[in-house]
Design an enzyme around this catalytic site. Structure first.
Site, PDB file in Angstrom:
ATOM      1  N   LYS A 132       4.033  12.589  -2.234  1.00  0.00           N
ATOM      2  CA  LYS A 132       4.895  11.497  -1.785  1.00  0.00           C
ATOM      3  C   LYS A 132       5.803  12.015  -0.669  1.00  0.00           C
ATOM      4  O   LYS A 132       6.566  12.962  -0.884  1.00  0.00           O
ATOM      5  CB  LYS A 132       5.730  10.956  -2.947  1.00  0.00           C
TER       6      LYS A 132
ATOM      7  N   GLY B 226       0.805  -1.223   0.000  1.00  0.00           N
ATOM      8  CA  GLY B 226       0.000   0.000   0.000  1.00  0.00           C
ATOM      9  C   GLY B 226       0.834   1.267   0.000  1.00  0.00           C
ATOM     10  O   GLY B 226       2.055   1.244   0.119  1.00  0.00           O
TER      11      GLY B 226
ATOM     12  N   ASP C  49       4.506  -4.051  -7.374  1.00  0.00           N
ATOM     13  CA  ASP C  49       3.856  -2.859  -6.802  1.00  0.00           C
ATOM     14  C   ASP C  49       4.392  -1.584  -7.439  1.00  0.00           C
ATOM     15  O   ASP C  49       3.868  -0.498  -7.183  1.00  0.00           O
ATOM     16  CB  ASP C  49       4.042  -2.815  -5.278  1.00  0.00           C
ATOM     17  N   ASN C  50       5.419  -1.719  -8.261  1.00  0.00           N
ATOM     18  CA  ASN C  50       5.962  -0.561  -8.960  1.00  0.00           C
ATOM     19  C   ASN C  50       5.703  -0.634 -10.464  1.00  0.00           C
ATOM     20  O   ASN C  50       6.385   0.027 -11.243  1.00  0.00           O
ATOM     21  CB  ASN C  50       7.467  -0.446  -8.699  1.00  0.00           C
TER      22      ASN C  50
ATOM     23  N   GLY D  61       6.656   7.305   6.738  1.00  0.00           N
ATOM     24  CA  GLY D  61       5.789   8.034   5.812  1.00  0.00           C
ATOM     25  C   GLY D  61       6.466   9.222   5.146  1.00  0.00           C
ATOM     26  O   GLY D  61       5.827   9.973   4.412  1.00  0.00           O
TER      27      GLY D  61
END
Ligand code: AMP
Ligand code: MG
Length: 522
Positions: free
Chosen positions: A125, A107, A269-270, A138
């Site tokens: 980002k 995620g 995921d990329n 994060g």
């Protein structure tokens, strides 16, 4: 029509994303790392930062969004994650195969979507933790944010499909990072890039639903994806979606190979569903042509994501997507293709291979001003062998070809080797150049040179150039980032006075961190 900088927030112009308004979200809104099931996204607010400043922005992306410079500057509080009134920010839920192994739920651990403008999603980002942050903070550091900002734009100017970057904000806060996972963590400046793309959907969004056997969520996601981003495909024809994604991915990979780009972390995921370059981490540009090169130190042993392996990994990833879509392919209703599900995956993989071969041979032949033919493809292959045998600069070698069209070459252009090479190697190179020259269409000298320069960039975002901009920004010369961006705006043009940006990697950069190798920890 331009929207000028009269608003203080984006909420007046951003619409909620079609992704969040159409698809199930997480009923919980506590921002703690956890498994999120039955939902494709979680509502999450960016965490405020202490003293944001705008370090750089992309004029072209701003333009596309209808913003001028004053407009971008006025949005600073939103681009820093400090002002999100009226928005429904979200983090997407996805999984992925990392380095060949299923990793479960991943995620958006540090990316937060804000909404849509002119059909483009805006995403911050490095905007703080989300339910998908796992053990991460994060945040993103300045050096990796500069690299993502610059490379997104450099790729776009080269014509390579990519997510874009609107802005680069320095947060004023520090972030702790152990750059090489060697027990030496340091506080570094934090930053936030505002990324822009029609969608940030990845193969991993589909894989996660499939891994949990949540077929209704998988179906909802796939139908939404097709309706929103592939309206030209027949509704419900999931096999057509798989084939289209396979073909886009193949075209993207051929383009990466042709410009010498190594992504570094081609985990599923990329991998963008739209066929865009996405998630710039430990990427790099091939300096000396070496098919076994990878910029990613985390992958230094296995070299799974090395330059020469990228096309094969693209195919492997397409197969993973096919397997994820299998429950839908099995339950094909009227309007879907005939045939067994396994055939559908096979067909998509064959489509990938066909497309890759066609696209790569067209691109590499055009780098030589030739049309693809068996003889010309053989010429390309023998060039690869020659280039790989001694350290030879990939970009400079191809760029220099435009200077050789007038008469049959008798020497290797100056400055393409990184060290002295055996005389026999030089002779082989001259022989190759002769064969190439003989294959060129004649009586077109002028236009051949133009053609060659239009396909062989002079300026690419070499690893050491990005690092120099990072070093400058971190020592009080932030304008170096915009200066480098300006060079990368016109990669195919001669830019008098800026030749230093076209220079091959200097010796000092051979082993310097950031110039030759990077870790995932950014
Ligand atoms: P990447 O290698 O950047 O594509 O990241 C792989 C996964 O790790 C994604 O789920 C990211 O969101 C997550 N991740 C990477 N860095 C951080 C971070 N600093 N904090 C939280 N999650 C992160
Ligand atoms: Mg990622």
């Amino acid at each position: 029509m331009k929207l000028v900088g009269i608003w203080a927030t984006l909420s007046s112009v951003l619409s909620a994303s079609r992704f969040t308004t159409s698809l199930p979200g997480d009923p919980l809104d506590d921002n703690v790392p956890r498994p999120v099931e039955g939902a494709l996204w979680s509502k999450v607010l960016p965490s405020p930062v202490s003293s944001p400043s705008l370090l750089a922005f992309s004029r072209e992306v701003a333009d596309q969004l209808g913003l001028d410079e004053a407009g971008v500057r006025a949005l600073l509080p939103t681009l820093a994650g400090n002002e999100t009134n009226g928005l429904v920010p979200w983090a997407a839920n996805y999984g992925g195969h990392q380095f060949g192994h299923w990793a479960g739920q991943l995620g958006d651990g540090r990316a937060i979507g804000l909404g849509e403008l002119r059909g483009q999603e805006l995403q911050l980002k490095g905007a703080g933790p989300t339910p998908y942050s796992r053990r991460g903070d994060g945040r993103a550091v300045l050096r990796s944010s500069i690299r993502e900002f610059l490379c997104s734009e450099a790729m776009a100017h080269l014509g390579v499909p990519t997510t874009r970057a609107l802005s680069l904000v320095v947060t004023g806060d520090r972030v702790m990072r152990d750059m090489f996972y060697d027990g030496h963590p340091e506080l570094e400046p934090g930053a936030i890039v505002c990324r822009v793309a029609p969608s940030f959907l990845r193969f991993g969004n589909f894989e996660l639903c499939a891994s949990r056997e949540d077929v209704s969520l998988l179906r909802a996601l796939t139908e939404h994806t097709m309706a929103t981003h592939f309206p030209e495909l027949p509704r419900g024809d999931f096999a057509a979606l798989l084939r289209e994604v396979a073909e886009r991915t193949a075209r993207l990979l051929a383009h990466w190979q042709a410009v010498g780009f190594v992504h570094g972390v081609m985990n599923t995921d990329n991998m963008s569903m739209l066929g865009l370059t996405i998630d710039y981490g430990p990427y790099g540009w091939v300096d000396d042509f070496d098919p076994s090169w990878t910029p990613n130190t985390t992958d230094a042993q296995q070299r799974r994501y090395r330059y020469g392996n990228q096309p094969g990994i693209g195919l492997w990833n397409v197969e993973r997507l096919g397997i994820a879509l299998l429950p839908l392919l099995t339950n094909e209703k009227a309007g879907g293709p005939a045939g067994e599900p396994a055939d559908v995956i096979d067909d998509a993989m064959q489509a990938y291979q066909r497309t890759y071969e066609k696209e790569a041979s067209t691109r590499f032949c055009s780098k030589l001003a030739l049309v693809p033919s068996p003889g010309n493809i053989e010429l390309v292959n023998s060039l690869f062998t020659w280039l790989a045998a001694e350290e030879t600069d990939f970009t400079l070698f191809f760029r220099s070809l435009s200077t050789l069209v007038a008469e049959r070459p008798t020497a290797i252009p100056d400055g393409v080797f990184y060290a002295s090479v055996p005389e026999s190697h030089v002779r082989e190179g001259i022989a190759w150049l002769g064969r190439w020259w003989d294959a060129l269409p004649k009586n077109e000298t002028q236009s051949l040179a133009v053609k060659l320069n239009a396909t062989n960039p002079k300026y690419v975002l070499r690893n050491y150039l990005a690092q120099e901009a990072i070093d400058a920004a971190q020592s009080g010369r932030p304008e170096a980032v915009m200066e480098l961006l300006d060079v990368m705006r016109r990669p195919f043009d001669e830019q008098p006075g800026r030749e230093k940006y076209a220079a091959r990697r200097p010796d000092w950069a051979r082993t310097k961190a950031g110039c030759s190798a990077l870790s995932c920890s950014s």
